[in-house]
Design a protein around this motif. Structure first.
Motif, PDB file in Angstrom:
ATOM      1  N   SER A 124      62.660 124.922  43.515  1.00 34.41           N
ATOM      2  CA  SER A 124      61.897 123.758  43.971  1.00 34.41           C
ATOM      3  C   SER A 124      61.091 123.176  42.820  1.00 34.41           C
ATOM      4  O   SER A 124      60.747 122.001  42.818  1.00 34.41           O
ATOM      5  CB  SER A 124      60.980 124.133  45.137  1.00 34.41           C
ATOM      6  N   GLN A 125      60.798 124.006  41.833  1.00 35.40           N
ATOM      7  CA  GLN A 125      60.120 123.538  40.623  1.00 35.40           C
ATOM      8  C   GLN A 125      60.853 122.337  40.022  1.00 35.40           C
ATOM      9  O   GLN A 125      60.262 121.309  39.735  1.00 35.40           O
ATOM     10  CB  GLN A 125      60.124 124.694  39.619  1.00 35.40           C
ATOM     11  N   GLN A 126      62.158 122.471  39.848  1.00 32.29           N
ATOM     12  CA  GLN A 126      62.928 121.396  39.237  1.00 32.29           C
ATOM     13  C   GLN A 126      63.021 120.188  40.178  1.00 32.29           C
ATOM     14  O   GLN A 126      63.093 119.046  39.725  1.00 32.29           O
ATOM     15  CB  GLN A 126      64.328 121.878  38.847  1.00 32.29           C
ATOM     16  N   ALA A 127      63.011 120.444  41.475  1.00 35.75           N
ATOM     17  CA  ALA A 127      63.040 119.346  42.434  1.00 35.75           C
ATOM     18  C   ALA A 127      61.770 118.493  42.288  1.00 35.75           C
ATOM     19  O   ALA A 127      61.832 117.265  42.219  1.00 35.75           O
ATOM     20  CB  ALA A 127      63.168 119.897  43.850  1.00 35.75           C
ATOM     21  N   LEU A 128      60.612 119.146  42.216  1.00 35.80           N
ATOM     22  CA  LEU A 128      59.350 118.445  41.997  1.00 35.80           C
ATOM     23  C   LEU A 128      59.367 117.689  40.675  1.00 35.80           C
ATOM     24  O   LEU A 128      58.905 116.550  40.572  1.00 35.80           O
ATOM     25  CB  LEU A 128      58.197 119.458  41.948  1.00 35.80           C
ATOM     26  N   TYR A 129      59.895 118.350  39.669  1.00 43.80           N
ATOM     27  CA  TYR A 129      59.951 117.775  38.317  1.00 43.80           C
ATOM     28  C   TYR A 129      60.773 116.489  38.313  1.00 43.80           C
ATOM     29  O   TYR A 129      60.363 115.476  37.747  1.00 43.80           O
ATOM     30  CB  TYR A 129      60.537 118.836  37.392  1.00 43.80           C
ATOM     31  N   PHE A 130      61.937 116.525  38.964  1.00 45.42           N
ATOM     32  CA  PHE A 130      62.768 115.315  38.998  1.00 45.42           C
ATOM     33  C   PHE A 130      62.073 114.205  39.783  1.00 45.42           C
ATOM     34  O   PHE A 130      62.108 113.042  39.379  1.00 45.42           O
ATOM     35  CB  PHE A 130      64.135 115.607  39.631  1.00 45.42           C
ATOM     36  N   ALA A 131      61.472 114.557  40.918  1.00 43.86           N
ATOM     37  CA  ALA A 131      60.782 113.530  41.709  1.00 43.86           C
ATOM     38  C   ALA A 131      59.705 112.864  40.858  1.00 43.86           C
ATOM     39  O   ALA A 131      59.561 111.638  40.851  1.00 43.86           O
ATOM     40  CB  ALA A 131      60.173 114.153  42.956  1.00 43.86           C
ATOM     41  N   ALA A 132      58.963 113.672  40.102  1.00 45.66           N
ATOM     42  CA  ALA A 132      57.899 113.126  39.252  1.00 45.66           C
ATOM     43  C   ALA A 132      58.478 112.213  38.180  1.00 45.66           C
ATOM     44  O   ALA A 132      58.002 111.102  37.959  1.00 45.66           O
ATOM     45  CB  ALA A 132      57.106 114.267  38.611  1.00 45.66           C
ATOM     46  N   ARG A 133      59.546 112.651  37.527  1.00 50.77           N
ATOM     47  CA  ARG A 133      60.119 111.857  36.435  1.00 50.77           C
ATOM     48  C   ARG A 133      60.709 110.554  36.939  1.00 50.77           C
ATOM     49  O   ARG A 133      60.669 109.533  36.265  1.00 50.77           O
ATOM     50  CB  ARG A 133      61.250 112.626  35.749  1.00 50.77           C
ATOM     51  N   ARG A 172      48.473 123.877  42.643  1.00 49.53           N
ATOM     52  CA  ARG A 172      48.110 123.503  41.289  1.00 49.53           C
ATOM     53  C   ARG A 172      49.297 123.094  40.428  1.00 49.53           C
ATOM     54  O   ARG A 172      49.231 122.153  39.641  1.00 49.53           O
ATOM     55  CB  ARG A 172      47.447 124.724  40.657  1.00 49.53           C
ATOM     56  N   PHE A 173      50.388 123.815  40.568  1.00 41.91           N
ATOM     57  CA  PHE A 173      51.516 123.592  39.676  1.00 41.91           C
ATOM     58  C   PHE A 173      52.170 122.243  39.928  1.00 41.91           C
ATOM     59  O   PHE A 173      52.621 121.570  39.000  1.00 41.91           O
ATOM     60  CB  PHE A 173      52.519 124.726  39.839  1.00 41.91           C
ATOM     61  N   ALA A 174      52.209 121.830  41.213  1.00 42.02           N
ATOM     62  CA  ALA A 174      52.730 120.489  41.516  1.00 42.02           C
ATOM     63  C   ALA A 174      51.851 119.453  40.819  1.00 42.02           C
ATOM     64  O   ALA A 174      52.351 118.516  40.196  1.00 42.02           O
ATOM     65  CB  ALA A 174      52.745 120.262  43.024  1.00 42.02           C
ATOM     66  N   GLY A 175      50.535 119.657  40.885  1.00 45.19           N
ATOM     67  CA  GLY A 175      49.626 118.739  40.215  1.00 45.19           C
ATOM     68  C   GLY A 175      49.870 118.664  38.721  1.00 45.19           C
ATOM     69  O   GLY A 175      49.831 117.586  38.122  1.00 45.19           O
ATOM     70  N   ARG A 176      50.172 119.805  38.116  1.00 41.60           N
ATOM     71  CA  ARG A 176      50.437 119.794  36.660  1.00 41.60           C
ATOM     72  C   ARG A 176      51.691 118.990  36.344  1.00 41.60           C
ATOM     73  O   ARG A 176      51.770 118.325  35.317  1.00 41.60           O
ATOM     74  CB  ARG A 176      50.595 121.221  36.132  1.00 41.60           C
TER      75      ARG A 176
END
Lengths: 492, 492
Positions: B200-209, B226-230
């Motif tokens: 899910s880390q990469q899923a959040l990362y792509f959504a952010a990018r 916290r990590f989603a916020g980062r």
């Protein structure tokens, strides 16, 4: 499997009715497809927090109405043909917002806009693909790999399965890779300088993200590796094509761009893609001197370095001088198998933290299991004999393809590139434009790799067309057949 | 292993001398470490393109000088103690650019600057970690998983090992995940809307990018993950903290930010992190209405949805209305094991291509082997019994930890959060400041998870400190012990 239903305990509608409606609407609306097995009544009752009898009654009513059926000894299933579906269509809850497929109003980011393009349809499997950079996975020692894995899976599960704190890669693997690179590529590095990535693709991606803003330029070989260019330009950076000749990138041409902010220069020095030549030693020294002077970083993609068939490999640029301004990139995708998704970067010590941070934010870490098995494969000495074996296989495949092309095309074909690697460049003297030649080959059942990126007018000569031939994943028989098909396509 | 040496065939220095110097300098300079095995003379000669006698003579001279030694039947090795190393030190080639460790002049990109921070040192293994979000990997059916893998590795290797064209994930896996989500989470989706990611880390990362530029805002729960916020702030976006109460995010507070460009709102509706509550149905409807009206996207992180111990799960926000403006995120890291690195996004159809493109550029694809085994695990029905078993385990662990804390702290501890998931929030009425309490726990051998992000002054009350307790990966014995240690740390 659990079934989520939206129940409202304080609603005036009875729970029985809410469950019945939820199931029936799910079946009619397609959420529960024909043949789907529903949970046992006891399990559903527990998970919904209702009495079992409530669920049993719902099931029985849905069975009597023809929505569900029981199969002896195996449970309750959604019927494959539903009773007069139309009759119930109007009972499907109406959409709150009924316009169908309303386009999303959300704006993409600048990056999102740059990469938003239709995805190419898949290539049909019946084609002989000479455009695939895969290695020969049929020769991969799967049994050995599986045995290494089975052995490790019997040990304490935590190191393999639990979150690690080694975001830049397993320490054991980084030690093994550093040793391998010191020995075989004369790369000068400490294991701390190594960042394990999901293939060389991710290594390029991190380098682009960490160094490139839209105001920056990237110099790269022309013709060159298209996908690297796409990664750089997706950051908004400008690509500067630098011509390639038989000694590799014409490093002297870099000086023409002294007015621009060249942040990175991307090279494939071991076996230039697509021309198949090695970057000469004097040019390597020039490149290092230029980078030191301008403050640019060299992105050394040591593509295909393991496979040279009758010449010695040149040591890496990274190891030629101390503190070289080089990001060195390698991968095990081509050496072992592509879906392993393990590659690496060797970065100057100043950049260890920022690359580790990029990995951590992007996907936390690469698979610990795969890293462990790869470490065992390397430290137990399985890589060297495998590469030796594949070097012979690939040398033979290359020879078969070259001979077959020469047999059919005679002096009308010229092969460019060193006796090395998993591809070469071929020039055909034929009266076809490049797009037509490509389409004809396709119609004949062969998919070729085009040399069309970035601008590469200097390789175009009237009456000549050029294609890249990647041969490692094809059998000798397929290669002979492909050459025959190409002859019919180009010469008839 | 191959050995790369920089030989110059047109140099006035004889090849013999160049090879000898290259090996000796490599040994003295540390490239070839003590105990390293060198290639057999025949192999080295072949790879360097020289006669075998040249290599043999070099080896013999280095043996006689004490740099190399032969071990009967196993080969030639670098000696473990070198002869008068100092004597030869001056023969190591001098650096072209001798300043040691000159800092790299290369500027990082804006992103690079944002993420460039020292990496936190690893946490010592002797601590009882109540801050680890891992599941209980000791209970994972490793034998079954290994058996599924061994079976597949015996089949045609191409589908597992060769490059695929399924960049958004294997079709079989996407079908299985769509089925699972439709059934258990009432997610409405077609398999084409699913993008398989590395957790899910990469899923959040792509959504952010894909959606965030530096001018954008992201609303998220406060306190929150916290990590989603980062990830969001690494894109340069501004975080808007939205308070959380016992019904989840206070959606009405979103309206205070109508002057800002809120692109995404991040929620953990099944089991809010860290408060452990579910987002109520009326608030879910309000959130959907607000998003439709403002054009924002809801990022639904369906964290911990599988584990509820005495309540029914609420269906997903994604499935509540047709065409919901929702990016739904889930993962198998917590359900199976963290190093699997497989998660997923369900995206509106308009965004399928851009997410596939993001995956392709970032790391090409996720491991085909892992995707295949996971598909088999799901379609052969192994997930449901495993989750049922773990639900009992985790419920028991939660109960043991709550009881132990209450036994030691009595009315001075209050447990917040639903009977669900893999964590809860505990409030201690003690006369310690939060940092001091954290340090005391650490000194006693327990590492707690802090609730310090983003600004969350509303949970701070004088005389109270709060910590998150994650318990899934700890045995009942460890949990009892941790509570004892905390009592000593906080009450003495």
């Amino acid at each position: 499997m659990e079934v989520a239903l939206n129940l409202d305990p304080i609603s005036p509608i009875a729970l029985y009715r809410q469950i019945y409606d939820g199931l029936r609407d799910g079946i009619v609306g397609g959420r529960f497809e024909a043949g789907t097995k529903l949970p046992a009544s006891r399990a559903l009752a527990t998970s919904l927090g209702v009495s079992r009898i409530t669920v049993t009654e719902c099931y029985e009513r849905l069975i009597s109405e023809g929505y569900l059926e029981t199969r002896r000894g195996s449970g309750t299933f959604v019927c494959s043909s539903l009773p007069e579906t139309d009759m119930y269509a109007s009972s499907v809850p109406l959409a709150i917002d009924p316009e169908p497929e309303s386009p999303m109003p959300v704006r993409l980011s600048i990056y999102g806009e740059l990469i938003n393009a239709p995805i190419r349809p898949p290539i049909p499997p019946e084609l002989i693909r000479l455009d695939s950079h895969g290695p020969d996975v049929n020769s991969f020692p799967r049994k050995l790999w599986t045995r290494l894995l089975v052995r490790r899976m019997q040990e304490d599960p935590s190191p393999l399965l639990q979150y690690t704190q080694e975001f830049s890669g397993s320490t054991d693997l980084r030690i093994a890779v550093a040793h391998y690179l010191r020995m075989s590529r004369a790369v000068v590095c400490d294991p701390n300088q190594i960042i394990i990535t999901s293939g060389s693709q991710q290594a390029l991606y991190f380098a682009a993200r960490i160094f490139l803003d839209p105001s920056d330029c990237v110099a790269m070989e022309s013709p060159g590796y298209r996908f690297a260019g796409r990664i750089f330009s997706s950051q908004g950076a400008t690509l500067l094509p630098i011509p390639v000749d038989s000694h590799g990138m014409q490093v002297s041409q870099l000086k023409k761009h002294s007015d621009k902010a060249v942040k990175l220069v991307y090279v494939t020095p071991s076996h230039q893609y697509p021309r198949g030549v090695a970057l000469s030693v004097p040019r390597r020294m020039d490149l290092l001197a230029w980078a030191k002077q301008t403050g640019a970083l060299i992105l050394e993609d040591d593509y295909d370095s393991e496979y040279r068939y009758n010449e010695r490999p040149l040591p890496s640029i990274q190891g030629m001088v101390p503190n070289a301004p080089v990001l060195y990139i390698g991968t095990f995708s081509k050496l072992l198998f592509p879906t392993l998704r393990l590659g690496y970067l060797v970065v100057p010590p100043a950049f260890q933290d920022v690359f580790t941070g990029a990995k951590l934010l992007c996907d936390l870490q690469s698979s610990s299991i795969d890293q462990r098995i790869l470490t065992d494969f390397l430290t137990e000495g399985h890589l060297e004999p495998y590469v030796r074996k594949m070097r012979i296989n690939y040398r033979n495949r290359r020879a078969v393809l070259v001979e077959s092309l020469q047999r059919h095309f005679g002096r009308r074909v010229t092969i460019y590139g060193d006796h090395a690697g998993m591809h070469f460049l071929a020039d055909f003297q034929i009266d076809l434009a490049e797009p037509e030649a490509f389409e004809r080959a396709l119609a004949a059942g062969v998919r070729l790799e085009r040399v069309y990126w970035p601008a590469c007018s200097e390789v175009e000569r009237p009456g000549h067309v050029q294609f890249v031939f990647t041969f490692a994943a094809r059998s000798e028989g397929e290669l002979v057949l492909a050459a025959e098909k190409l002859a019919r396509a180009f010469l008839s």
